[in-house]
Design a protein around this motif. Structure first.
Motif, short mmCIF file in Angstrom:
data_model
loop_
_atom_site.label_atom_id
_atom_site.label_comp_id
_atom_site.label_asym_id
_atom_site.label_seq_id
_atom_site.Cartn_x
_atom_site.Cartn_y
_atom_site.Cartn_z
N PRO A 5 -7.32 4.74 -0.40
CA PRO A 5 -8.16 3.72 0.23
C PRO A 5 -7.30 2.81 1.10
O PRO A 5 -6.12 2.58 0.81
CB PRO A 5 -8.75 2.96 -0.97
N VAL A 6 -7.88 2.27 2.16
CA VAL A 6 -7.11 1.48 3.11
C VAL A 6 -6.44 0.29 2.43
O VAL A 6 -5.26 0.01 2.66
CB VAL A 6 -8.03 0.98 4.26
N ASN A 7 -7.18 -0.42 1.58
CA ASN A 7 -6.58 -1.61 0.96
C ASN A 7 -5.40 -1.24 0.06
O ASN A 7 -4.40 -1.94 0.00
CB ASN A 7 -7.62 -2.42 0.20
N LEU A 8 -5.50 -0.09 -0.61
CA LEU A 8 -4.40 0.34 -1.47
C LEU A 8 -3.20 0.80 -0.65
O LEU A 8 -2.04 0.56 -1.00
CB LEU A 8 -4.87 1.46 -2.40
N ALA A 9 -3.47 1.48 0.47
CA ALA A 9 -2.38 1.91 1.36
C ALA A 9 -1.65 0.71 1.95
O ALA A 9 -0.42 0.70 2.04
CB ALA A 9 -2.94 2.80 2.47
N ARG A 36 -5.90 -9.31 5.42
CA ARG A 36 -7.30 -9.26 4.97
C ARG A 36 -7.49 -8.25 3.85
O ARG A 36 -8.17 -8.51 2.85
CB ARG A 36 -8.23 -8.92 6.15
N GLN A 37 -6.93 -7.06 4.02
CA GLN A 37 -7.12 -6.02 3.03
C GLN A 37 -6.45 -6.38 1.69
O GLN A 37 -7.01 -6.13 0.62
CB GLN A 37 -6.56 -4.69 3.54
N VAL A 38 -5.25 -6.97 1.76
CA VAL A 38 -4.58 -7.38 0.53
C VAL A 38 -5.37 -8.49 -0.17
O VAL A 38 -5.53 -8.49 -1.39
CB VAL A 38 -3.14 -7.83 0.82
N ALA A 70 -0.49 3.07 -7.71
CA ALA A 70 -0.62 3.48 -6.31
C ALA A 70 0.36 4.59 -5.97
O ALA A 70 0.02 5.54 -5.25
CB ALA A 70 -0.40 2.28 -5.39
N ARG A 71 1.57 4.50 -6.50
CA ARG A 71 2.56 5.55 -6.22
C ARG A 71 2.17 6.87 -6.86
O ARG A 71 2.36 7.93 -6.27
CB ARG A 71 3.94 5.10 -6.71
N ARG A 72 1.64 6.81 -8.08
CA ARG A 72 1.17 8.05 -8.71
C ARG A 72 0.05 8.67 -7.89
O ARG A 72 0.02 9.89 -7.67
CB ARG A 72 0.69 7.76 -10.14
N THR A 73 -0.88 7.84 -7.45
CA THR A 73 -2.02 8.33 -6.66
C THR A 73 -1.54 8.91 -5.34
O THR A 73 -2.02 9.97 -4.90
CB THR A 73 -3.02 7.19 -6.40
N GLU A 74 -0.59 8.24 -4.70
CA GLU A 74 -0.06 8.72 -3.43
C GLU A 74 0.62 10.08 -3.59
O GLU A 74 0.42 10.99 -2.77
CB GLU A 74 0.94 7.70 -2.88
N THR A 75 1.41 10.22 -4.65
CA THR A 75 2.10 11.49 -4.90
C THR A 75 1.11 12.62 -5.15
O THR A 75 1.25 13.73 -4.61
CB THR A 75 3.05 11.34 -6.11
N GLU A 76 0.11 12.35 -5.98
CA GLU A 76 -0.87 13.38 -6.27
C GLU A 76 -1.68 13.74 -5.03
O GLU A 76 -1.99 14.92 -4.79
CB GLU A 76 -1.81 12.91 -7.39
#
Length: 303
Positions: A5-9, A36-38, A70-76
């Motif tokens: 998701p944009v806010n997580l990225a 804004r997203q943060v 977030a890093r786990r999600t990004e890797t997966e």
């Protein structure tokens, strides 16, 4: 391709750079969009994720926990995109292993060689790091599996296997202790020693044992790498310590040293563990290799 998701990225990039401006530059978007997203992410969660400072931003405790997720999600996500693009299943991919040096000498590379005999399309990356760093890499999705020493319970990872690893003295060939079945700390400390740095698990336990025995030790050499320790022993400089993973007798001849078990209950507080992440879907390759590591570690410690 970004599946987060944009806010997580955006959060992930601010955490990496420590700055909204630097994150905006890296992502090629306006700083106001990052802010804004943060802010929306913090509002939705209900807690601040960053502490704001004049020269940047640092993660709060909540932010650090979200960063690991977030890093786990990004890797997966990256793995899934690669599998979809190539049309190959999860078994045709790489496996990242984090381990402390003792396991990198034999156990891990031998397991990799055995695994690739049956699955030559699977590639590996091995990072030799400190014990806490190996665990951190699994938690944050930077490694699929860790093999490391631990003391005390582990809460952030799934412990696939845990075994107590005895400690042995590395003794030069022909040394007067070489024929002993086992030795105590007093026997060991009668000779010059090379020890790991304070803060490593083996050194912590050694220092506790020496204190309990009333022994004062001034190491002749302090070194965290095993290769210089072995050379120090072979050259007659003194003795060293190593975790006995069950292969010391077989390797003694090739190493040019003798291994003598060190008998002290303090060393039973340390475990060798195979660790994987909680809440993350491992690939087929990582799952199968983890099972092989567990089998190898248990077999090497069998009486």
């Amino acid at each position: 391709m970004q599946l987060l998701p944009v806010n997580l990225a955006y959060f992930l990039e601010v955490a990496r750079t420590g700055s909204v401006t630097e994150a905006a530059h890296a992502l090629n978007v306006a700083p106001s969009a990052i802010s804004r997203q943060v802010a929306k992410l913090e509002s939705g969660i209900g807690v601040p994720l960053f502490a704001r400072h004049p020269r940047g931003m640092t993660l709060t405790e909540a932010g650090s926990r979200l960063l690991a997720h977030a890093r786990r999600t990004e890797t997966e996500s990256t793995t899934l995109v690669e599998e979809l693009r190539t049309g190959r299943g999860a078994e045709a991919r790489s496996v990242a292993v984090a381990c402390s040096e003792g396991f990198a000498r034999r156990l891990v590379p031998r397991a990799i060689a055995d695994f690739r005999c049956a699955h030559p399309d699977v590639a590996f990356r091995v990072d030799v790091v400190a014990r806490q760093e190996a665990t951190r890499r699994v938690v944050e999705g930077l490694a699929d599996v860790a093999v490391t020493y631990t003391m005390g319970p582990q809460h952030d990872v799934r412990v696939e296997c845990a075994v107590v690893v005895p400690v042995a003295a590395i003794v030069p060939l022909g040394h007067e202790l070489a024929d002993r079945d086992r030795i105590g700390l007093a026997d060991l400390c009668a000779y010059p020693l090379t020890l790991a740095s304070p803060g490593t698990s083996q050194r912590e336990l050694f220092d506790i044992g020496a204190q309990l025995e009333g022994i004062t030790v001034r190491p002749a050499l302090v070194c965290d790498s095993l290769a210089p320790q072995y050379e120090f022993v072979r050259a007659g400089g003194g003795l060293a310590l190593v975790g006995d993973l069950g292969d010391t007798e077989q390797s003694a001849a090739t190493e040019g040293v003798t291994y003598v078990p060190v008998d002290h209950p303090v060393f039973r507080q340390r475990e060798a563990q195979v660790q994987t992440a909680t809440g993350r879907r491992p690939s087929w390759s990582a799952t199968q290799f983890t099972e092989l590591l567990v089998t190898s570690l248990r077999r090497d410690r069998s009486p």
